[in-house]
Design an enzyme around this catalytic site. Structure first.
Site, PDB file in Angstrom:
ATOM      1  N   VAL A  65       0.833  -1.048   0.172  1.00  0.00           N
ATOM      2  CA  VAL A  65       0.131   0.182   0.071  1.00  0.00           C
ATOM      3  C   VAL A  65       0.949   0.982  -0.394  1.00  0.00           C
ATOM      4  CG1 VAL A  65      -1.753  -1.156   1.231  1.00  0.00           C
ATOM      5  CG2 VAL A  65      -0.166  -0.116   2.509  1.00  0.00           C
TER       6      VAL A  65
ATOM      7  N   SER B 119       5.361   2.808  -0.363  1.00  0.00           N
ATOM      8  CA  SER B 119       6.706   1.912  -1.008  1.00  0.00           C
ATOM      9  C   SER B 119       7.792   2.804  -0.511  1.00  0.00           C
ATOM     10  CB  SER B 119       6.798   1.213  -1.731  1.00  0.00           C
ATOM     11  OG  SER B 119       8.206   0.543  -2.099  1.00  0.00           O
ATOM     12  N   ALA B 120       8.492   3.732   0.435  1.00  0.00           N
ATOM     13  CA  ALA B 120       8.970   3.770   0.515  1.00  0.00           C
ATOM     14  C   ALA B 120      10.540   4.345   0.982  1.00  0.00           C
ATOM     15  CB  ALA B 120       9.267   5.379   1.992  1.00  0.00           C
ATOM     16  N   SER B 121      11.630   5.323   0.675  1.00  0.00           N
ATOM     17  CA  SER B 121      12.955   4.509   0.697  1.00  0.00           C
ATOM     18  C   SER B 121      13.893   3.498   1.271  1.00  0.00           C
ATOM     19  CB  SER B 121      13.699   5.800   0.466  1.00  0.00           C
ATOM     20  OG  SER B 121      13.525   6.772   1.855  1.00  0.00           O
TER      21      SER B 121
ATOM     22  N   ASP C  44       9.906  13.345  10.607  1.00  0.00           N
ATOM     23  CA  ASP C  44      10.045  12.860   9.261  1.00  0.00           C
ATOM     24  C   ASP C  44       8.905  13.529   9.173  1.00  0.00           C
ATOM     25  OD1 ASP C  44      11.337  12.090   7.286  1.00  0.00           O
ATOM     26  OD2 ASP C  44      10.730   9.681   7.174  1.00  0.00           O
TER      27      ASP C  44
END
Length: 517
Positions: free
Chosen positions: A125, A127-129, A282
């Site tokens: 659902v 997708s990050a670094s 963040d």
């Protein structure tokens, strides 16, 4: 050799996506425009510039993706097309194969996937670094979100960090500002937080701490961790349902009070910083949602706790006094605080530093946030800091980054939000709590265990003294009596001083409340 090849790859990526052409074309000089046409020969640069920049950052790896995430919140400094493309880095980084995610989960728990979850959605659902998230259901029916660390992340990050350490050393040796900017310390701090973010068990602990801190504020929701399913590379948490904060039109259509939402964001930030000294560092739009459920309508939902910032009591007190002085436009006090903290050389003239700070900040007060370019303010403050040899404090880098994120979010939610006016009452209340009777009682309560250990032993010590054998000379006895009289006078002074201090606190509290209200 690894750093050399990584440097070559960075240069090749810049040329491949035409970032050199993007920079050169931003200048108006005719000879630079001619140079732009020359360097563009033989390369296919027909893709939009924002897309090229995003693809380049994705190709360069997670550190560069994080840089793009921060910049995507600064729509006042970036053209709209570039800001829109960089916003895709928040939670739409290309995912890795679901089969790899399943393999990582099964390896972490030592059993097949169908024996861990009742159901598991193969398509991520978000997708990050650093990781990606899948929705799942536990055998008891509880809906959860499963965060899985990207495979082979550590070697990729180590290469970039090694290159950054090397470049920081070059800057410190070659630049006149190298010592003041402390680039090696800043990179070391970034190194620490990135490695912390690669440990999902640490992230789960951060989330639990923030959840405890924020539970009485009723402004933000933080998912509960499912500790039986938390590992260094897999983390399972309560599934949160909300609308991304970047979908402002959808929030307005749902009836969310956008002005209140903007003010609540500022309150959450300053509460975490000045009350707790432990803040979510963040806070880009990909990590913030808003609940539309009836029971929690309009509350923030905070996600992704890999990077948190911490401040000591000394840091909090210094920052609070600085903010309070800024809001009162007491630039002399700001200059004095810089001297007291050692941020500027002791030989600096207070009046000169005061005048420089006034010139930087005074033009921006009494304006709505939409009319203020914080980038311009920071640039002018940077020029001032160079003049007065201000040393950058590495422990505050995350705080500065988070404050930029807060401003970017506030600008999207309510362009008329006045950050200064919103934060000023909060900080003044915080300062009252630091000098009021509540703080005194809290300190006495903290010291109570120490006093509790000492007081029971006093009768025994007195008895031992009284039972001591005779033979003490008259001179020694006189000295003891004189010491006893001095002790009595000291105790009386302490009692009267304590009563006077308590009375003074009450008077000061009364005066300050009259000033505020």
């Amino acid at each position: 050799m690894n750093r050399f090849f990584r440097g070559v790859f960075i240069v090749w990526t810049v040329l491949r996506f035409g970032l050199d052409e993007l920079v050169l074309s931003s200048f108006a000089h005719p000879w630079l425009r001619r140079l732009t046409r020359i360097v563009s020969l033989g390369r296919n640069l027909r893709a939009p510039r924002g897309e090229r920049l995003r693809l380049a950052l994705e190709a360069l790896g997670p550190i560069f993706v994080k840089f793009g995430q921060v910049m995507s919140t600064r729509r006042d400094l970036l053209p709209a097309d570039i800001a829109d493309e960089l916003a895709r880095l928040q939670d739409r980084v290309p995912p890795f194969e679901s089969s790899l995610a399943v393999a990582i989960i099964e390896k972490a728990f030592g059993r097949p996937l169908d024996r861990i979850f009742a159901s598991f959605e193969q398509t991520p659902v978000a997708s990050a670094s650093i990781a990606q998230v899948h929705f799942a259901t536990l055998p008891g029916g509880r809906e959860v979100a499963v965060k899985v660390l990207r495979p082979n992340m550590l070697p990729a990050i180590e290469k970039d960090l090694a290159l950054m350490h090397m470049m920081a050393g070059w800057v410190e040796r070659a630049s006149a500002d190298g010592k003041r900017l402390k680039p090696r310390e800043v990179v070391a701090e970034f190194d620490k937080y990135l490695h912390d973010e690669l440990d999902l068990l640490r992230e789960a602990a951060n989330a639990a701490q923030l959840r405890r801190n924020m539970q009485d504020l009723n402004l933000v929701m933080i998912p509960e961790m499912v500790w039986d399913f938390c590992m260094p590379d897999v983390m399972v948490m309560e599934r949160m349902k909300g609308v991304p904060i970047s979908h402002t039109q959808r929030l307005r259509d749902a009836g969310v009070d956008m002005k209140k939402l903007a003010r609540d964001g500022v309150t959450i930030f300053f509460t975490q910083v000045f009350r707790d000294g432990f803040f979510h560092a963040d806070m880009h739009p990909g990590n913030i949602q808003v609940s539309l459920a009836p029971a929690t309508f309009g509350r923030y939902i905070s996600l992704d706790f890999g990077i948190v910032g911490t401040l000591t009591e000394v840091d909090k007190e210094y920052l609070a006094q600085n903010f309070s002085a800024f809001f009162r436009r007491d630039y002399k006090r700001v200059a004095e605080l810089h001297l007291e903290s050692g941020w500027v050389p002791a030989t600096t003239r207070v009046d000169e530093l005061e005048a420089a700070i006034r010139a930087c900040c005074e033009p921006y007060f009494d304006r709505p946030l939409k009319e203020i370019s914080l980038g311009l303010v920071l640039m002018r403050l940077f020029q001032t800091s160079r003049r007065f040899h201000v040393e950058i404090q590495p422990q505050l880098v995350l705080l500065q980054k988070t404050l930029l994120n807060i401003e970017g979010l506030g600008r999207d939610l309510d362009p008329d939000l006045d950050l200064w006016s919103t934060a000023k009452p909060f900080l003044e209340r915080w300062m009252l709590e630091q000098v009021g009777p509540e703080k005194l009682l809290a300190q006495l309560k903290a010291e109570a265990p120490t006093y509790a250990k000492l007081l029971p032993g006093l009768p025994r010590l007195i008895t031992q003294y009284l039972k001591a054998p005779p033979g003490v000379s008259r001179q020694e006895l006189d000295a003891l009596l004189a010491e006893q009289r001095r002790t009595n006078r000291l105790l009386q002074a302490l009692i009267y001083g304590g009563l006077g201090f308590a009375l003074g606190l009450m008077v000061m509290q009364f005066i300050l409340r009259i000033r505020l209200f």
